[in-house]
Design an enzyme around this catalytic site. Structure first.
Site, PDB file in Angstrom:
ATOM      1  CB  CYS A   8     -11.664  57.463   9.636  1.00  0.00           C
ATOM      2  SG  CYS A   8     -11.319  57.882   7.911  1.00  0.00           S
ATOM      3  CG  ASN A  11      -8.005  56.436   3.860  1.00  0.00           C
ATOM      4  OD1 ASN A  11      -7.304  55.900   3.025  1.00  0.00           O
ATOM      5  ND2 ASN A  11      -7.511  57.360   4.664  1.00  0.00           N
ATOM      6  CB  CYS A  13     -13.895  62.728   6.166  1.00  0.00           C
ATOM      7  SG  CYS A  13     -15.144  62.811   4.863  1.00  0.00           S
ATOM      8  NE  ARG A  14     -14.335  60.058  10.712  1.00  0.00           N
ATOM      9  CZ  ARG A  14     -15.006  59.050  11.230  1.00  0.00           C
ATOM     10  NH1 ARG A  14     -15.296  59.062  12.535  1.00  0.00           N
ATOM     11  NH2 ARG A  14     -15.395  58.032  10.497  1.00  0.00           N
ATOM     12  CB  SER A  15      -7.844  58.416   8.548  1.00  0.00           C
ATOM     13  OG  SER A  15      -8.369  57.941   7.337  1.00  0.00           O
ATOM     14  CG  ASP A 126     -18.802  59.914   9.584  1.00  0.00           C
ATOM     15  OD1 ASP A 126     -18.418  60.783   8.776  1.00  0.00           O
ATOM     16  OD2 ASP A 126     -19.267  58.820   9.246  1.00  0.00           O
TER      17      ASP A 126
END
Ligand code: 4NP
Length: 161
Positions: A8, A11, A13-15, A126
């Site tokens: 993401c 690195n 939050c999402r990934s 995001d």
């Protein structure tokens, strides 16, 4: 060994969320020893940091502990190490394609477009500047696409195209 890298922007939050969810699913499937998982950001801003507390809380609510993960930036070597390089949104994907066009190796994929099943969305949005609902939605999208990814990994391990 199959190697999976989630990418993401930050690195944090999402990934890392996808990293933790996939590790848990692999454990359930008895695949932990055959698949390695990592995550990275296209930006280096948060290198060395733990996941955002809001992502940690949303993951915890689904039984996934991501507190031990630490952020790092994606690099050219990753394209020659990982078998799956999975971008969370189109902006991450185009940043990864720029590197791929220079280095070759593994061609990145847009995670949800490649492996999502139940949602009519191709990007993990995001959540950084939004509220808690956004972090829960990230989990929903990632859990769904991890199921598709696990199915693909099973096929790869079985030697099917
Ligand atoms: P991520 O979220 O890409 O899912 O880790 C973000 C984290 C930090 C920032 C943006 C997005 N930031 O602007 O610092």
């Amino acid at each position: 060994m199959i190697r999976v890298l989630f990418v993401c922007l930050g690195n944090i939050c999402r990934s890392p969320t996808a990293h933790g969810v996939l590790l848990g699913r692999l454990e359930e499937e008895g695949l932990s020893t055959q698949v390695q998982v990592d995550s990275a950001g296209t930006a280096e801003w948060h290198t060395g940091k733990a996941p955002d507390p809001r992502s940690q809380a949303a993951a915890n609510d689904r039984g996934v502990d991501i507190s031990g993960l630490r952020a790092r930036q994606v690099n050219e070597d990753d394209f020659h190490i990982f078998d799956y390089i999975l971008a969370m949104d189109r902006s991450n994907f185009s940043d990864l394609m720029e590197i791929y066009e220079r280095t070759g190796g593994t061609r990145p994929k847009l995670f949800l477009r490649a492996f999502g099943r139940s949602f009519d969305e191709h990007e993990v949005p995001d959540p950084y500047y939004g509220g808690e609902a956004g972090f829960r939605h990230v989990l929903d999208l990632i859990e769904d696409a991890c199921d598709g990814l696990i199915a693909d990994i099973h096929q790869t391990l079985a030697g099917k195209p």
